[in-house]
Design an enzyme around this catalytic site. Structure first.
Site, PDB file in Angstrom:
ATOM      1  N   ILE A   2       0.835  -1.204   0.000  1.00 44.57           N
ATOM      2  CA  ILE A   2       0.000   0.000   0.000  1.00 44.57           C
ATOM      3  C   ILE A   2       0.865   1.248   0.000  1.00 44.57           C
ATOM      4  CG2 ILE A   2      -1.743   1.286   1.278  1.00 44.57           C
ATOM      5  CD1 ILE A   2      -2.850  -1.356   2.272  1.00 44.57           C
ATOM      6  N   GLY A   3       1.890   1.241   0.835  1.00 39.15           N
ATOM      7  CA  GLY A   3       2.737   2.418   0.906  1.00 39.15           C
ATOM      8  C   GLY A   3       4.026   2.088   1.604  1.00 39.15           C
ATOM      9  N   VAL A   4       4.996   3.001   1.448  1.00 39.81           N
ATOM     10  CA  VAL A   4       6.316   2.845   2.055  1.00 39.81           C
ATOM     11  C   VAL A   4       6.606   4.124   2.820  1.00 39.81           C
ATOM     12  CG1 VAL A   4       8.764   2.479   1.665  1.00 39.81           C
ATOM     13  CG2 VAL A   4       7.096   1.321   0.221  1.00 39.81           C
ATOM     14  N   GLY A   5       7.035   3.951   4.075  1.00 41.58           N
ATOM     15  CA  GLY A   5       7.362   5.093   4.907  1.00 41.58           C
ATOM     16  C   GLY A   5       8.824   5.101   5.288  1.00 41.58           C
ATOM     17  N   ALA A   6       9.148   5.997   6.218  1.00 42.86           N
ATOM     18  CA  ALA A   6      10.543   6.134   6.656  1.00 42.86           C
ATOM     19  C   ALA A   6      10.988   4.944   7.494  1.00 42.86           C
ATOM     20  CB  ALA A   6      10.689   7.437   7.445  1.00 42.86           C
ATOM     21  N   GLU A  50       6.904  -0.253   5.947  1.00 46.63           N
ATOM     22  CA  GLU A  50       5.951  -0.310   4.843  1.00 46.63           C
ATOM     23  C   GLU A  50       4.592  -0.728   5.356  1.00 46.63           C
ATOM     24  OE1 GLU A  50       6.745  -4.909   3.387  1.00 46.63           O
ATOM     25  OE2 GLU A  50       7.409  -3.225   2.133  1.00 46.63           O
ATOM     26  N   VAL A  51       3.583  -0.536   4.496  1.00 44.00           N
ATOM     27  CA  VAL A  51       2.214  -0.928   4.789  1.00 44.00           C
ATOM     28  C   VAL A  51       1.770  -1.852   3.667  1.00 44.00           C
ATOM     29  CG1 VAL A  51      -0.142  -0.180   5.212  1.00 44.00           C
ATOM     30  CG2 VAL A  51       1.768   1.244   5.953  1.00 44.00           C
ATOM     31  N   LYS A  60       1.155  -2.898   9.077  1.00 45.69           N
ATOM     32  CA  LYS A  60       2.255  -1.928   9.090  1.00 45.69           C
ATOM     33  C   LYS A  60       3.464  -2.593   9.734  1.00 45.69           C
ATOM     34  CE  LYS A  60       3.363   2.734  10.700  1.00 45.69           C
ATOM     35  NZ  LYS A  60       2.853   3.937  11.396  1.00 45.69           N
ATOM     36  N   ASP A  97       0.447  15.546  15.312  1.00 47.13           N
ATOM     37  CA  ASP A  97       0.845  15.379  13.916  1.00 47.13           C
ATOM     38  C   ASP A  97      -0.389  15.292  13.024  1.00 47.13           C
ATOM     39  OD1 ASP A  97       2.554  15.182  11.804  1.00 47.13           O
ATOM     40  OD2 ASP A  97       2.936  13.040  12.050  1.00 47.13           O
TER      41      ASP A  97
END
Length: 1105
Positions: free
Chosen positions: A725-729, A732-733, A749, A843
């Site tokens: 779904i997505g990649v973060g710092a 990933e998800v 996550k 945030d």
């Protein structure tokens, strides 16, 4: 001359004989001897009969003995005989019969009715007794008996008739010559019956000698053995008190009058037997075995005085026979008699056969032993030892001890058998004596007490020979002692050698153990340095990990010293042998004793060398060597390491206990809430009682299953990955589905622990987990599971397919005011729900606002959220932190420039007051409040600043503080009063402009102190906040299928591969994972995870069972 001393049967020729007869006649007229009648044992005291008719009782003080007349040198003592009274005095009142006994002689009547003139001179004042046998018991009622029962040197035979009769009082019948009153009672008071006659002698002996005439029955009782007496002892004075109870009563070493009379008459041959001149031969004291022809008489017995004075304590000897006296209880520790038992040495040479001899006139020899000779019972023949005449040059006390061997116990034993046994013993002794002379004595030979050999001569050994024998015995004892000492020394040397070997073996084991521990510490140190280097390369400004919690203070004292050679103690200095775990760290001790060195359990048996030095012991892992383990697979080894008990700091204990207690209390509250909610729903519906009972049972069953599921371990293998779904710092998800519930999709996550630790995001991850676990409302993304493995942290949340608000902003550019009003109203409700749980999101931005399939929003990404808990504070997880560290933004930093700092209590009070404020610089600079950037403290109002910035971006199309760099953005936010401008071309309504101005304002003037201030603004006119989620959303995202992810930004495959958790080696965090405690209590499982209720508010959400 006394008229009663007229000659009977002829007058002697010489003067000496006349004087002797005159003395004997005086004795006969002075004394009257009593007889013990056989049937009547009553004792009648002896009395004096005076001229005036008065009778005085003869007390023990009157029992005196007359001094014997000194016989001529050629005379020899005759055996005891019974002298019948003269016819002139038998039956008269003044007459009596003479009885030889051990008590004395009493006078009942005196001739002519008067006491002789010599009566006073013949009775001394006190009786002089032998001091060695003085006793405490009275002797007036007991007579002399056999020395076999009362003498310490007597035989220990137990076949005496004394032990077979009961006690009856004895008596003497005065004037009864026919009674058998001469049989003496036993020492213990038993009456005795006259024993039968001894067995007949050897017929061969009778042919060579004249048979003795028959003894009349009246005088059989007077046949006695010789009484031990000495005539060369100085008289002793008896004590004036009452005498002892010893049955042995002597006459001061002198003969009684009857013995004197018998000896004198025998020496003069005044009483020929049978009317002829032949001498009547008395019964011999020994059982004669052998003829009387030419056999030499046996040697004279040794001196009784010398034997009494030379006796020693009994010791074990090969040639000794212990002869014990009967335990009559009359010998005390202070008695001067001989000790018992007595060591009797057997002579090595065979004894000559006893021969009948003619009693010739010889010099007087003192008789040293006397025993009863029975004539009616079969008694063993007792030994009579006669002391030889002592030489005039040597005293009796210096004579050596020679004790004859005991005769056979029973008269039926053949003399030939006895002789053969004696010869065999003598031959063995002679061979042994020669062997001892040829070889030195061995230490096993016991010391000999007496002389082991007797010279084959009639004369006793001289004083020089005795002293030589004693000296030889002393030398032999010294040699034996020296040999024993040598053996003891050899044993001690052997023991010392064995102890030294054990010490060396223990030292080798300890050295091998120390070497292994040093290698392990070096490996740990290398791994720690490598990890620190990697962490330093990743974040140079970050401080390194702290050392292990327990350290040893010894830096240079870990050298293993050789043990001291003691006998029992092993002193080994080893710093590694400490208690496990050492709390506090154990100091080095040079005197630590290793008691378990021999049982340390080391199985390798290596012989290590002595280590000169070792590195400091920074962490104590174990106190004994690590045993060899079986070689197992890497997976099993890793699994085993996961369950190893590890040492953690007190902070870890505090963290674990707080989280555990918090979770227990939370579980109870949730269980109570579910129960109350079920009761409320059943009451609202109006279910019957039976149905309510069934519903309650189903709820309880669900609760039990939930508790079991919470204890079950989870891992990523329980889920199937569908698409990213997505990649973060930090990770990933991924879209996943649970294996057992394929109809429900989840967003998992994944966060890498190494990245979380490098960027100091442990507090943020912990806060996100707590918020998602506690948030049970429809405005927050629901967390179903959270778990971890060695490398990653996993959050399994509800999948929101509509994407995020940022994607919608990019897609639409600028929102219409109605669309913006709807989303701002829902964001306001979501922020309020977070604030009601006691958290601050910090945030709030379009990236963290998700849109579900119905078009409603949910808040996510609570990584920067805080609940004002110490576990959510990043300073707690900082490395090498201590209690003295202060925050750089704490209020008292200002006082350091202008004046003195506040006191400790003031700082603590200010810190408690600042607890409700946040001082960390977090979040995106475009949406963060200025007070957060200034670190002046902030509250939940900072989240409403972010709501105003999002409204500005929705209506204007860009953030209000947009800049080329984050630093410029931060400066614009801080100077918001100058940089905040609403462009007029945006054509915002007055209500929207006012709401932006009221939300993007200073903290004291900002809306949001209560949610009602925001909801009551004119911008939200016509919005129903109570039923927001039931309203139809102005925007419905397009979802083609359940796994459609088109509403999210596409994922870069290169980014995905670089952040793939499966490609990570895990070595980067292996050491840190073992020592770090921030991930305790991370696992979570939600209740009713398989049946989710529809989206409802908290007040209306039913409990589905």
């Amino acid at each position: 001359m006394h008229p009663a001393g007229e000659k009977r049967g002829g007058r002697p020729n010489d003067k000496y004989t006349a004087e002797a007869l005159e003395s004997i006649k005086q004795d006969l007229t002075r004394f009257e001897v009593q007889n013990n009648h056989r049937n009547n044992q009553n004792y009648t005291p002896l009395r004096y009969t005076a001229t005036n008719g008065r009778n005085d009782a003869l007390t023990p003080d009157y029992h005196h003995a007359k001094q014997p007349m000194e016989p001529p040198p050629s005379a020899s003592p005759a055996p005891d005989v019974v002298i019948p009274p003269p016819p002139a005095i038998v039956g008269q009142p003044g007459a009596g019969s003479i009885s030889v006994s051990g008590v004395g002689v009493g006078v009942v009547g005196v001739a002519n009715g008067r006491v002789p003139k010599m009566m006073t001179a013949l009775m001394p004042n006190k009786l002089i007794r032998k001091p060695s046998i003085e006793r405490d018991t009275a002797s007036s009622h007991y007579l002399r008996c056999s020395p076999a029962l009362d003498s310490g040197a007597g035989s220990s035979r137990s076949d005496s008739p004394h032990s077979h009769h009961t006690h009856q009082p004895s008596s003497r019948t005065v004037g009864n010559p026919g009674g058998n009153g001469g049989f003496s009672p036993s020492p213990s008071g038993f009456s005795e019956v006259a024993p039968p006659a001894p067995p007949p002698r050897n017929p061969t002996a009778c042919s060579a000698a004249t048979p003795p005439p028959p003894v009349p029955p009246t005088s059989q009782a007077y046949v006695k053995r010789r009484s031990p007496a000495l005539n060369n002892r100085p008289p002793a004075i008896a004590p004036p008190t009452q005498r002892g109870n010893s049955p042995v009563i002597t006459q001061n070493g002198l003969k009684n009058p009857q013995q004197q009379l018998t000896q004198q008459l025998k020496s003069l041959n005044l009483y020929p037997g049978g009317g002829s001149g032949a001498v009547v031969e008395p019964p011999p004291p020994y059982l004669i075995q052998g003829g009387a022809g030419g056999a030499a008489p046996p040697p004279p017995p040794p001196s009784y005085t010398a034997s009494m004075q030379s006796r020693q304590s009994p010791t074990q000897s090969q040639q000794s026979d212990y002869r014990k006296s009967p335990s009559s209880g009359i010998y005390s520790a202070t008695s001067a008699g001989s000790p018992s038992p007595i060591t009797v040495s057997l002579p090595p040479a065979p004894l000559a056969k006893p021969q009948p001899r003619v009693y010739q006139a010889r010099s007087q020899q003192p008789i040293i032993m006397q025993s009863v000779k029975s004539t009616q019972v079969q008694k063993p023949v007792l030994q009579t030892a006669v002391a030889p005449q002592s030489p005039s040059s040597a005293s009796a006390s210096n004579s050596p001890v020679h004790v004859l061997a005991a005769p056979p116990s029973y008269p039926q034993k053949s003399a030939a058998v006895v002789q053969q046994q004696q010869q065999a013993a003598a031959a063995a002794h002679q061979q042994q004596h020669q062997h001892q002379q040829s070889k030195p004595p061995t230490p096993t030979t016991p010391p000999l007490v007496g002389l082991n050999s007797k010279p084959n001569c009639l004369e006793p050994p001289s004083y020089a020979k005795s002293m030589q024998a004693k000296a030889a015995t002393v030398v032999q004892q010294q040699q034996q002692q020296q040999q024993q000492q040598q053996q003891v020394q050899q044993q001690q040397v052997q023991q010392q050698q064995q102890q030294q070997q054990q010490q060396l073996q223990a030292l080798r084991v300890l050295q091998a153990q120390a070497q292994r521990e040093r290698d392990q510490r070096e490996r740990d140190q290398r791994e720690r340095e490598r990890d620190q280097q990697k962490l330093a390369n990743g974040n140079p400004g970050r401080q390194m990990l702290p050392p292990p919690p327990y350290q040893s203070n010894n830096n240079n004292n870990s050298e293993i010293k050789p043990p001291s050679c003691n006998n029992n103690n092993i002193q080994i200095s080893n710093s590694n042998l400490a208690t496990t775990p050492p709390i506090p760290p154990a100091k080095y001790n040079n005197n630590s004793s290793n008691t378990g060195a021999n049982s340390s359990g080391g199985s390798n048996g290596s012989t290590g060398t002595t280590a000169s030095s070792s590195t400091s012991c920074k962490k104590i892992k174990h106190a004994s060597p690590i045993p060899e383990r079986k070689k197992i697979s890497k997976e099993k080894e890793e699994e085993r390491k996961e369950f190893r008990i590890r040492q953690y700091s007190p902070q870890a204990f505090k963290f674990f206990m707080e989280q555990h207690i918090e979770n227990v209390i939370k579980s109870y509250r949730q269980r109570t809430y579910r129960k109350n909610q079920l009761e409320k729903e059943m009451h609202k519906v109006g279910l019957p009682d039976q149905t309510q009972i069934e519903m309650r049972k189903m709820l309880n069953q669900k609760e039990s299953n939930y508790i079991r599921l919470k204890r079950a371990k989870m891992d990523k293998s329980m889920f199937v990955k569908l698409k990213p779904i997505g990649v973060g710092a930090f990770g990933e998800v991924t879209l996943v589905s649970k294996i057992d519930t394929s109809n429900h999709l989840y967003a998992m996550k994944t966060l890498r622990k190494a990245d979380v630790l490098k960027r100091n995001q442990v507090a943020h991850v912990k806060a996100e987990r707590d918020i998602l676990a506690e948030a049970d409302n429809n405005w927050v993304v629901k967390l179903y599971y959270s778990f971890q493995d060695k490398d990653n942290l996993y959050f399994v949340m509800d999948y929101i397919p509509g994407g995020d608000l940022m994607s919608l902003l990019i897609k639409l550019g600028i929102f219409e005011e109605e669309l913006a009003r709807f989303y701002i109203a829902e964001v306001t409700c979501a922020v309020d729900s977070v604030h009601k749980m006691g958290f601050i999101h910090r945030d709030i931005k379009p990236d963290n606002i998700l849109i579900d399939r119905d078009g409603h929003i949910k808040l996510t990404d609570f990584g920067l959220c805080t609940g004002f808990r110490w576990t959510h504070n990043s300073k707690y997880y900082q490395e090498n932190g201590n209690h003295s560290r202060q925050d750089s933004m704490e209020p008292w930093e200002e006082y350091s420039e202008n004046g003195p700092k506040p006191t400790v209590l003031e700082r603590r009070r200010m810190r408690d007051h600042q607890r409700v404020l946040a001082h960390s610089l977090v979040g995106t600079p475009n949406y963060i409040a200025p007070e957060v950037l200034e670190r002046s403290g902030y509250t939940q109002l900072c989240d409403y600043w972010s709501v105003g910035v999002i409204l500005y971006e929705m209506l204007v199309g860009q953030p209000p503080f947009l800049a080329n760099s984050p630093l410029e953005t931060q400066q614009k936010v801080i100077n918001w009063e100058k940089t905040l401008h609403i462009p007029p071309q945006a054509e915002l309504s007055r209500e929207a402009t006012d709401l932006i101005r009221r939300l993007c304002a200073s903290a004291d003037k900002r809306l949001g102190k209560s949610v009602d201030e925001v909801k009551s603004h004119d911008f939200f006119k016509g919005i129903d906040f109570a039923d927001m989620r039931k309203q139809k959303a102005p925007y419905i995202p397009e979802i083609k299928h359940p796994t459609d992810t088109s509403n999210f930004d596409p994922v870069d495959p290169e980014k995905l591969r670089s952040n793939d958790s499966t490609m990570s080696s895990g070595d980067d965090v292996d050491q840190n994972d073992r020592t770090f405690h921030g991930f305790f209590e991370f696992t979570f499982r939600r209740f009713f995870d398989d049946k989710q209720p529809p989206d409802m508010t908290d007040d209306q959400a039913p409990v589905y069972v």
